[in-house]
Design an enzyme around this catalytic site. Structure first.
Site, PDB file in Angstrom:
ATOM      1  N   LYS A  52       5.039   1.532 -10.581  1.00  0.00           N
ATOM      2  CA  LYS A  52       6.001   0.770  -9.782  1.00  0.00           C
ATOM      3  C   LYS A  52       6.834  -0.133 -10.695  1.00  0.00           C
ATOM      4  CE  LYS A  52       3.152   1.243  -5.695  1.00  0.00           C
ATOM      5  NZ  LYS A  52       2.213   0.702  -4.722  1.00  0.00           N
ATOM      6  N   GLN A  96      -0.889  -4.641  -3.856  1.00  0.00           N
ATOM      7  CA  GLN A  96      -1.495  -3.324  -4.044  1.00  0.00           C
ATOM      8  C   GLN A  96      -2.847  -3.258  -3.312  1.00  0.00           C
ATOM      9  OE1 GLN A  96       0.059  -0.753  -5.438  1.00  0.00           O
ATOM     10  NE2 GLN A  96      -1.645   0.634  -5.179  1.00  0.00           N
ATOM     11  N   ASP A 119       6.610  -2.656   1.721  1.00  0.00           N
ATOM     12  CA  ASP A 119       5.651  -1.571   1.978  1.00  0.00           C
ATOM     13  C   ASP A 119       5.729  -1.101   3.434  1.00  0.00           C
ATOM     14  OD1 ASP A 119       3.985  -0.404   0.046  1.00  0.00           O
ATOM     15  OD2 ASP A 119       2.768  -2.218  -0.146  1.00  0.00           O
TER      16      ASP A 119
HETATM   17  N1  GUN Z   1      -2.427   1.723  -2.329  1.00  0.00           N
HETATM   18  C1  GUN Z   1      -2.249   3.052  -2.215  1.00  0.00           C
HETATM   19  N2  GUN Z   1      -1.003   3.325  -1.780  1.00  0.00           N
HETATM   20  C2  GUN Z   1      -0.385   2.137  -1.597  1.00  0.00           C
HETATM   21  C3  GUN Z   1       0.917   1.762  -1.175  1.00  0.00           C
HETATM   22  O1  GUN Z   1       1.782   2.576  -0.838  1.00  0.00           O
HETATM   23  N3  GUN Z   1       1.160   0.431  -1.121  1.00  0.00           N
HETATM   24  C4  GUN Z   1       0.235  -0.497  -1.475  1.00  0.00           C
HETATM   25  N4  GUN Z   1       0.571  -1.785  -1.395  1.00  0.00           N
HETATM   26  N5  GUN Z   1      -0.976  -0.187  -1.883  1.00  0.00           N
HETATM   27  C5  GUN Z   1      -1.283   1.124  -1.939  1.00  0.00           C
END
Ligand code: GUN
Length: 282
Positions: A52, A96, A119
Site C-alpha cells: 500500500k 490494517q 476501506d
Molecule cells: N486485511 C486484509 N485485507 C484488508 C483490507 O482490504 N483492508 C484492511 N484494512 N485490512 C485488511
C-alpha cells in the site's frame, strides 16, 4: 479458451489515472495523504501494508505510517485515530486488519470518520452504499466492478451470481452489481443447488475462500468469471483461486487469473478512494 481479464494491466491504468489527478491537485497546492496504521508484526499484514505504501509512492499520495507494537492498547489506538480524524491534512485512514485479539476490531472501525474511511468498512459507508448515497466502497468489490467495466462485460440486465456473503466482499459486491442493473443472486454455504444457480450466471463472482472449489462444470458457456480467492497451493510457491482455472477457462468467455486478476485491483481502488476523499473535501 476464455479471454483473460488482465488485472495487472487494468490496475496499472487505474493507478496511472489516479497519479495524473494527484499531480493536477498538487499543481494547485493540494496534497493527498493516507494514514496507514499497522498494529503488531503479522507477516502477511506487513507485506500488504508495504504494498500500500509503495502504491502511494507511485501515485504521488503521501503515506503516513504508524507501525505500533503488538501490546498497543485499544485506548492508544482509538486516541491516534481521533487525532487523525481531526487532522485536516489527512484524507484517508486505513487500519490494517486483523488487529491483535485484545483490541475490539468493530469499535476501531466505527471510530474512523466516515469521511476518511477509504476501506469502506464503517457501518455508515456500508449504509450509504446500500441506499445508493455517495460514500466509500470497499476496495475489492469496487475493483471487480472496474474489471467488468473495462473488459467490456455488460452488467445491465445480466444474470449475476455472487458466491460468498462476507461483509467485505460478497455483500457489497451484490449491491454494486445491483447498482449496475444486474439481476443478482447471492449464494453461500447453505445454498441448495449451487451448481444449477452458478450455471445460469452470465457473470459469476466467486469469493468463498476455498481453493479451486468452482470448476468448469459450474460455468455457463461464454460466462464472465471473476475469482476473488487467493490461496497458496500446498507444498509449492504457486497460488490459486477459488476457481479451478484450467477447467473453468475451457468454458468461460472471460476469466480473471490468480495471481494477476482481482488482487492488484484492491490497492488501485484504495488509491482511488484516497483521491476521491481529497476531491470531496474541495
Ligand atoms: N486485511 C486484509 N485485507 C484488508 C483490507 O482490504 N483492508 C484492511 N484494512 N485490512 C485488511
Amino acid at each position: 479458451m476464455a479471454e483473460i481479464i488482465d488485472g495487472k494491466k487494468i490496475s496499472q491504468d487505474l493507478k496511472d489515472e489516479v497519479k495524473a489527478q494527484v499531480a493536477e491537485l498538487k499543481s494547485k497546492g493540494i496534497e493527498v495523504t493516507l494514514a496507514v496504521i499497522l498494529v503488531g508484526n503479522d507477516p502477511a499484514s506487513t507485506v500488504y501494508v508495504g504494498n500500500k505504501k509503495k502504491a502511494c509512492e507511485y501515485t504521488g499520495i503521501n503515506s503516513r505510517s504508524y507501525e505500533l507494537p503488538e501490546e498497543t492498547t485499544q485506548e492508544e489506538l482509538l486516541s491516534l485515530i481521533k487525532e487523525l480524524n481531526e487532522d485536516d491534512a489527512v484524507d484517508g485512514i486505513l487500519v490494517q486488519l486483523p488487529l491483535p485479539k485484545h483490541i475490539d476490531e468493530d469499535k476501531v472501525i466505527r471510530s474512523i470518520s466516515p469521511d476518511k474511511d477509504v476501506d469502506g468498512f464503517h457501518p455508515e459507508s456500508v449504509g450509504r452504499l446500500s441506499i445508493g448515497a455517495k460514500g466509500f466502497v470497499s476496495c475489492t468489490p469496487a475493483g471487480v466492478i472496474e474489471l467488468l467495466k473495462r473488459s467490456g462485460t455488460e452488467m445491465d440486465g445480466a444474470n449475476a451470481v455472487v458466491v460468498g456473503r462476507s461483509n467485505i466482499v460478497g455483500k457489497p459486491m451484490s449491491v454494486l452489481l445491483l447498482r449496475e442493473n444486474a439481476t443478482v443472486t447471492i449464494c453461500h454455504s447453505h445454498t441448495k443447488n449451487l451448481k444449477d444457480i452458478c450455471k445460469a450466471a452470465d457473470i459469476l463472482v466467486v469469493a468463498i475462500g476455498q481453493p479451486k472449489f468452482i470448476d468448469g462444470s459450474y460455468i455457463k458457456e461464454g460466462a464472465t468469471v471473476i475469482d476473488v480467492g487467493i490461496h497458496r497451493i500446498e507444498g509449492t510457491k504457486k497460488l490459486c483461486g477459488d476457481v479451478d482455472y484450467d477447467s473453468a477457462s475451457e468454458v468461460a468467455g472471460k476469466i480473471t487469473p490468480v495471481p494477476g486478476g482481482v488482487g492488484p485491483m484492491t490497492i488501485a481502488e484504495l488509491m482511488n478512494n484516497c483521491l476521491q476523499s481529497a476531491l470531496m473535501k474541495q
